[in-house]
Design an enzyme around this catalytic site. Structure first.
Site, PDB file in Angstrom:
ATOM      1  N   THR A  17     -16.249 -10.094  33.140  1.00  0.00           N
ATOM      2  CA  THR A  17     -17.286 -10.287  32.027  1.00  0.00           C
ATOM      3  C   THR A  17     -18.381 -11.226  32.953  1.00  0.00           C
ATOM      4  OG1 THR A  17     -16.159 -10.367  30.234  1.00  0.00           O
ATOM      5  CG2 THR A  17     -18.309 -11.255  30.136  1.00  0.00           C
ATOM      6  N   GLY A 136     -20.783 -22.755  29.081  1.00  0.00           N
ATOM      7  CA  GLY A 136     -21.560 -21.637  29.618  1.00  0.00           C
ATOM      8  C   GLY A 136     -22.656 -21.916  30.351  1.00  0.00           C
ATOM      9  N   GLU A 192     -11.377 -13.483  20.370  1.00  0.00           N
ATOM     10  CA  GLU A 192     -10.343 -12.638  21.092  1.00  0.00           C
ATOM     11  C   GLU A 192      -9.189 -12.309  20.284  1.00  0.00           C
ATOM     12  OE1 GLU A 192      -9.942 -12.746  24.742  1.00  0.00           O
ATOM     13  OE2 GLU A 192     -11.494 -14.330  24.976  1.00  0.00           O
ATOM     14  N   LYS A 207     -12.249 -28.724  27.305  1.00  0.00           N
ATOM     15  CA  LYS A 207     -13.733 -29.094  27.703  1.00  0.00           C
ATOM     16  C   LYS A 207     -13.972 -30.634  27.241  1.00  0.00           C
ATOM     17  CE  LYS A 207     -15.141 -24.348  26.863  1.00  0.00           C
ATOM     18  NZ  LYS A 207     -15.713 -23.352  25.677  1.00  0.00           N
ATOM     19  N   GLY A 304     -20.841 -15.593  27.431  1.00  0.00           N
ATOM     20  CA  GLY A 304     -21.653 -14.447  27.921  1.00  0.00           C
ATOM     21  C   GLY A 304     -21.876 -14.325  29.407  1.00  0.00           C
TER      22      GLY A 304
HETATM   23  P1  NAP Z   1     -12.331 -11.404  32.644  1.00  0.00           P
HETATM   24  O1  NAP Z   1     -13.484 -10.551  32.075  1.00  0.00           O
HETATM   25  O2  NAP Z   1     -10.868 -11.135  31.833  1.00  0.00           O
HETATM   26  O3  NAP Z   1     -12.296 -11.053  34.134  1.00  0.00           O
HETATM   27  C1  NAP Z   1     -11.307 -11.547  34.962  1.00  0.00           C
HETATM   28  C2  NAP Z   1     -11.426 -11.020  36.425  1.00  0.00           C
HETATM   29  O4  NAP Z   1     -10.410 -11.371  37.216  1.00  0.00           O
HETATM   30  C3  NAP Z   1     -11.218  -9.285  36.314  1.00  0.00           C
HETATM   31  O5  NAP Z   1     -11.813  -8.698  37.335  1.00  0.00           O
HETATM   32  C4  NAP Z   1      -9.788  -9.119  36.859  1.00  0.00           C
HETATM   33  O6  NAP Z   1      -9.816  -8.029  37.476  1.00  0.00           O
HETATM   34  C5  NAP Z   1      -9.625 -10.574  37.922  1.00  0.00           C
HETATM   35  N1  NAP Z   1      -8.171 -10.890  38.001  1.00  0.00           N
HETATM   36  C6  NAP Z   1      -7.522 -11.478  37.092  1.00  0.00           C
HETATM   37  N2  NAP Z   1      -6.261 -11.675  37.634  1.00  0.00           N
HETATM   38  C7  NAP Z   1      -6.336 -11.876  38.645  1.00  0.00           C
HETATM   39  C8  NAP Z   1      -5.433 -11.292  39.751  1.00  0.00           C
HETATM   40  N3  NAP Z   1      -4.097 -11.948  39.422  1.00  0.00           N
HETATM   41  N4  NAP Z   1      -5.512 -11.029  41.067  1.00  0.00           N
HETATM   42  C9  NAP Z   1      -6.839 -10.606  41.095  1.00  0.00           C
HETATM   43  N5  NAP Z   1      -7.898 -10.393  40.199  1.00  0.00           N
HETATM   44  C10 NAP Z   1      -7.596 -10.934  39.152  1.00  0.00           C
HETATM   45  O7  NAP Z   1     -12.907 -12.842  32.637  1.00  0.00           O
HETATM   46  P2  NAP Z   1     -14.063 -13.606  32.335  1.00  0.00           P
HETATM   47  O8  NAP Z   1     -14.593 -13.651  30.865  1.00  0.00           O
HETATM   48  O9  NAP Z   1     -15.368 -13.149  33.290  1.00  0.00           O
HETATM   49  O10 NAP Z   1     -13.943 -14.960  32.673  1.00  0.00           O
HETATM   50  C11 NAP Z   1     -13.635 -15.661  34.169  1.00  0.00           C
HETATM   51  C12 NAP Z   1     -13.621 -17.010  33.953  1.00  0.00           C
HETATM   52  O11 NAP Z   1     -14.923 -17.677  33.497  1.00  0.00           O
HETATM   53  C13 NAP Z   1     -12.572 -17.752  33.322  1.00  0.00           C
HETATM   54  O12 NAP Z   1     -12.360 -18.807  33.717  1.00  0.00           O
HETATM   55  C14 NAP Z   1     -13.440 -18.305  31.945  1.00  0.00           C
HETATM   56  O13 NAP Z   1     -12.529 -19.206  31.116  1.00  0.00           O
HETATM   57  C15 NAP Z   1     -14.624 -18.695  32.399  1.00  0.00           C
HETATM   58  N6  NAP Z   1     -15.773 -18.399  31.434  1.00  0.00           N
HETATM   59  C16 NAP Z   1     -16.107 -17.377  30.796  1.00  0.00           C
HETATM   60  C17 NAP Z   1     -17.165 -17.191  29.859  1.00  0.00           C
HETATM   61  C18 NAP Z   1     -17.306 -15.915  29.428  1.00  0.00           C
HETATM   62  O14 NAP Z   1     -18.305 -15.881  28.657  1.00  0.00           O
HETATM   63  N7  NAP Z   1     -16.705 -14.885  29.567  1.00  0.00           N
HETATM   64  C19 NAP Z   1     -17.811 -18.422  29.557  1.00  0.00           C
HETATM   65  C20 NAP Z   1     -17.524 -19.531  30.321  1.00  0.00           C
HETATM   66  C21 NAP Z   1     -16.664 -19.606  31.289  1.00  0.00           C
HETATM   67  P3  NAP Z   1      -9.615  -6.605  36.986  1.00  0.00           P
HETATM   68  O15 NAP Z   1     -10.777  -6.399  36.706  1.00  0.00           O
HETATM   69  O16 NAP Z   1      -9.083  -5.537  37.993  1.00  0.00           O
HETATM   70  O17 NAP Z   1      -8.651  -6.694  35.842  1.00  0.00           O
END
Ligand code: NAP
Length: 434
Positions: A17, A136, A192, A207, A304
């Site tokens: 994301t 965020g 989730e 946080k 987001g």
């Molecule tokens: P996500 O959509 O689940 O994406 C995770 C990514 O990491 C995917 O591309 C996945 O690969 C890759 N990945 C996971 N484990 C891996 C491994 N062992 N080796 C290589 N690649 C790996 O997560 P996200 O929502 O973008 O969140 C990322 C971070 O930002 C987290 O720490 C989250 O807490 C933080 N965050 C997110 C948001 C939000 O709105 N989503 C807001 C604030 C903070 P694949 O694509 O191949 O599965």
């Protein structure tokens, strides 16, 4: 553009994301970012688990790799957007050891292993940036670390979890039950499949630890942050709050108390006229009270892809500018080392809802339970019985207390629950911001 400066190599770990948005912007806004930095950014690799997976933003196939180990040691700046503890932690340590600056949005990792990671960065003079880890898109890490570094923060009240704010807001504004509001949140992608981290208050707890650490220049152990989620909140409580002029929010509260600090997360009654009461939907807000600055509120999207990527890009530009200009980067300190205040001594206020026998003398008895525990009552309202048709001889009392130590309030609730005239303690919520 500053001449003669070499391009900087950027490796991105994760392209979900947030990661796919970050990579997309690094590639499509390369020239503009280069102008702002004084050097161009070359994305040298994007580590994922499965290179064939479709992504929100198309990433050139030659950048995608499953070899995360290889990309972290070949970059000037490593951006960790994988989430989770391992392999994120080992990869960040390896990147720091090789002298790269690291940017992460991973609050879970920072809350659990922050000191180890910051020590590793300090040892080699590298930097660890994490603006996106709390709230965020909202700039809150930099304001606490830099803008308020010359002030004294007294208190932070934060709505830092969008999922729980969305659920509580639906209960308040549309009268939905907790179950219905959670189902709506899941359907719209705000919750989730397993919502425990959000509704259980764990995400907000992490946080809160990060905010308190910055605000009070003190290392905070996340396990010492008091945590209550929203799972026990009922629609009746939300309605009672509304009638009394309050709204229930899940707050992360970081407070200076005497020579110590209190850090906790719990559902809280906030007066309708408080700025935090106007935070609707999945938005986040952090309300900061400081000695000189007074009250400040930081408000916006707490999650987001594009929104969180904005905060990550800001960190990338900061890190890149440091590479170009040289010298030290961001500085944080835990020199104050303030102790955690005993949770029982934290002053707070309660709203308590009781089902009591509707008989003479009951109110006097209830009042004595409060005064015996050293708690003074601010208001006491009697409501129509919830089930008048059943003629069960019960009345509902909603009591607001004045401020008292948490332990005295908890003792009062226990004494009320044990009292013969009380059929049920139907709701206890703390009050802040009044
Ligand atoms: P996500 O959509 O689940 O994406 C995770 C990514 O990491 C995917 O591309 C996945 O690969 C890759 N990945 C996971 N484990 C891996 C491994 N062992 N080796 C290589 N690649 C790996 O997560 P996200 O929502 O973008 O969140 C990322 C971070 O930002 C987290 O720490 C989250 O807490 C933080 N965050 C997110 C948001 C939000 O709105 N989503 C807001 C604030 C903070 P694949 O694509 O191949 O599965």
């Amino acid at each position: 553009m500053r001449q003669n400066y070499r391009n900087l190599k950027v490796a991105v770990l994760g392209s979900g994301t947030v990661g796919s948005e970050v990579v997309h912007r690094l590639l499509t806004e390369r020239e503009e970012l280069g102008q702002r930095i004084g050097a161009e950014l070359d994305v040298v690799g994007v580590a994922v688990r499965d290179t064939s997976k479709p992504r929100n933003q198309a990433i050139p196939a030659e950048l995608l790799t499953t070899e995360a180990d290889a990309v972290v040691t070949s970059a000037d700046i490593v951006v960790e957007l994988m989430g989770g503890i391992e392999p994120a932690k080992s990869l960040i340590l390896r990147a720091l050891e090789s002298g790269a600056d690291v940017i992460t949005a991973n609050k879970a990792l920072l809350a659990a292993h922050g000191p180890e990671l910051f020590d590793a960065a300090a040892k080699v003079g590298a930097q660890l940036y994490y603006e996106a880890a709390v709230a965020g898109a909202i700039p809150i890490i930099r304001p606490l670390r830099d803008s308020l570094a010359g002030d004294e923060v007294h208190r932070i009240l934060g709505i830092v979890n969008g999922t729980t704010n969305f659920i509580l807001d639906l209960m308040d504004t549309e009268g939905q039950s907790m179950e219905a509001a959670l189902a709506t949140a899941t359907e719209l992608g705000y919750a989730e499949a397993d919502p425990t981290a959000d509704v259980g208050g764990y995400d907000a707890q992490q946080k809160a630890a990060l905010l308190a650490q910055l605000a009070f220049h003190t290392a905070i152990d996340v396990d010492e942050v008091g945590r209550e989620g929203i799972t026990e909140i009922t629609l009746d409580q939300v309605r009672a709050a509304r009638e009394a002029g309050y709204v229930i929010k899940l707050l992360a509260i970081c407070e200076r108390i005497g020579e110590g600090v209190s850090v906790r997360v719990h559902p809280t009654l906030v007066p309708r006229e408080h700025p935090l009461a106007a935070v609707h939907g999945a938005n986040n807000a952090v309300f900061v009270e400081a000695q000189g600055a007074g009250s400040l509120m930081f408000y916006g999207a707490g999650a987001g892809g594009p929104e969180t990527a904005s905060a990550v890009l800001g960190d990338i530009v900061s890190a890149a500018r440091r590479h170009v200009a040289g010298g030290p980067g961001v500085a944080e300190s835990t020199h104050a080392d303030l102790p955690m205040v005993d949770p029982g001594l934290v002053p707070t206020r309660y709203q308590i809802a009781l089902e009591v026998r509707d008989e003479p003398g009951v109110l006097a008895h209830i009042a004595s339970v409060f005064s015996d525990a050293g708690v003074s009552v601010e208001t006491l309202n009697q409501h129509a019985p919830p089930h008048p048709e059943q003629g069960d001889g019960l009345a509902t009392l909603v009591i607001h207390t004045h401020q008292a130590p948490e332990a005295n309030l908890a003792q009062t609730v226990a004494n009320l629950a044990a009292s013969e005239v009380v059929s049920e303690v139907s709701g206890v919520v703390r009050v802040e911001g009044a």
